[in-house]
Design an enzyme around this catalytic site. Sequence first.
Site, PDB file in Angstrom:
ATOM      1  CE  LYS A 183      -3.105  -1.613   6.763  1.00  0.00           C
ATOM      2  NZ  LYS A 183      -2.407  -0.488   6.155  1.00  0.00           N
ATOM      3  CD  GLN A 221      -2.711   1.602   3.150  1.00  0.00           C
ATOM      4  OE1 GLN A 221      -2.987   1.317   4.314  1.00  0.00           O
ATOM      5  NE2 GLN A 221      -1.845   0.903   2.457  1.00  0.00           N
ATOM      6  CG  ASP A 271       1.780   2.865   9.389  1.00  0.00           C
ATOM      7  OD1 ASP A 271       1.720   1.634   9.274  1.00  0.00           O
ATOM      8  OD2 ASP A 271       1.041   3.662   8.769  1.00  0.00           O
TER       9      ASP A 271
HETATM   10  N1  GUN Z   1       1.374   1.098   2.263  1.00  0.00           N
HETATM   11  C1  GUN Z   1       2.055  -0.063   2.101  1.00  0.00           C
HETATM   12  N2  GUN Z   1       2.435  -0.556   3.294  1.00  0.00           N
HETATM   13  C2  GUN Z   1       1.992   0.317   4.216  1.00  0.00           C
HETATM   14  C3  GUN Z   1       2.077   0.353   5.636  1.00  0.00           C
HETATM   15  O1  GUN Z   1       2.668  -0.524   6.298  1.00  0.00           O
HETATM   16  N3  GUN Z   1       1.494   1.419   6.227  1.00  0.00           N
HETATM   17  C4  GUN Z   1       0.869   2.391   5.532  1.00  0.00           C
HETATM   18  N4  GUN Z   1       0.329   3.406   6.209  1.00  0.00           N
HETATM   19  N5  GUN Z   1       0.777   2.400   4.225  1.00  0.00           N
HETATM   20  C5  GUN Z   1       1.334   1.361   3.578  1.00  0.00           C
END
Ligand code: GUN
Length: 292
Positions: free
Chosen positions: A53, A97, A120
Amino acid sequence: MAEILDGKKIANEVRSEIKEEVAQFVAETSVRPQLAAVLVGEDPASQVYVRNKEKACEKVGIKSQLHRLPAETSESELLELVNQLNADAAVHGILVQLPLPHQINEQKILDAIVPTKDVDAFHPTNVGLLSQGRPQFVPCTPHGCLQLLVRYGIKISGKHVVVLGRSEIVGKPVAAMLVQKEFLYGSDFANSTVTICHSRTENLSEITRQADVLIAAIGKANFVTAEMVKDGVVAIDVGINRTDDGLVGDIDFDEVNKKASYITPVPGGVGPMTITMLLKNTLIAARLSCGC
Ligand code: GUN
């Protein structure tokens, strides 16, 4: 053989569009969009995701900051950081995350992120707006799936979309999006008849065999076999499972490939699209912050 839905290629296309939009936004506002990512603990998969990311942000001109906290961080310590990021005008998007260590209530943390920075789209306000078909942010993985359909011109109006998995991150939001009358890309890329299947679904194969589009998001390696799909299915694989044979999806690619009209590979399918849509959401968050 199916046509491959090439997530890497489409992600690159969308990322170059976002890069231009970011440059234009910076030129107009002198504000550089910024994402704050929070990583608690040492989960190896999460480390990789967060690094990817960060790299992706840099490539399109979005600033990013990473907050690494130890695995034994308490809920109140994490809440304090979230509140600090909420109040920081230079931070436009906040991503915590998942998964979080067991001592932390995930929902409590996600609820604490101010909805205008919730890239998100996990906050109840954003879930509600999405379900009403007027999203402020579209959740990244579902949006990535939809983008693939749009960019390959695969119309889904009136089609039966079967979603495997009822998670808050993928299953529920993707269903909420595809069932709308209009959703971002017009009526051709909405209006689906959606069925959500899950671990208690009876006669699963009977349902999946009816799917014009099958979206698998259950986290079970090679779960979907050729017998579970009909000829010509559009197979979208959200799963990323680590096995002795490396990364595999929820769909048995080699088998289903022989019957499908389109199929996403793992890796290189939905994965790169998810990060791309996060970049898009960070730009949207920056725009929200200045009301432009
Ligand atoms: N863990 C797995 N997929 C995601 C996601 O799309 N966002 C976040 N914040 N954590 C994750």
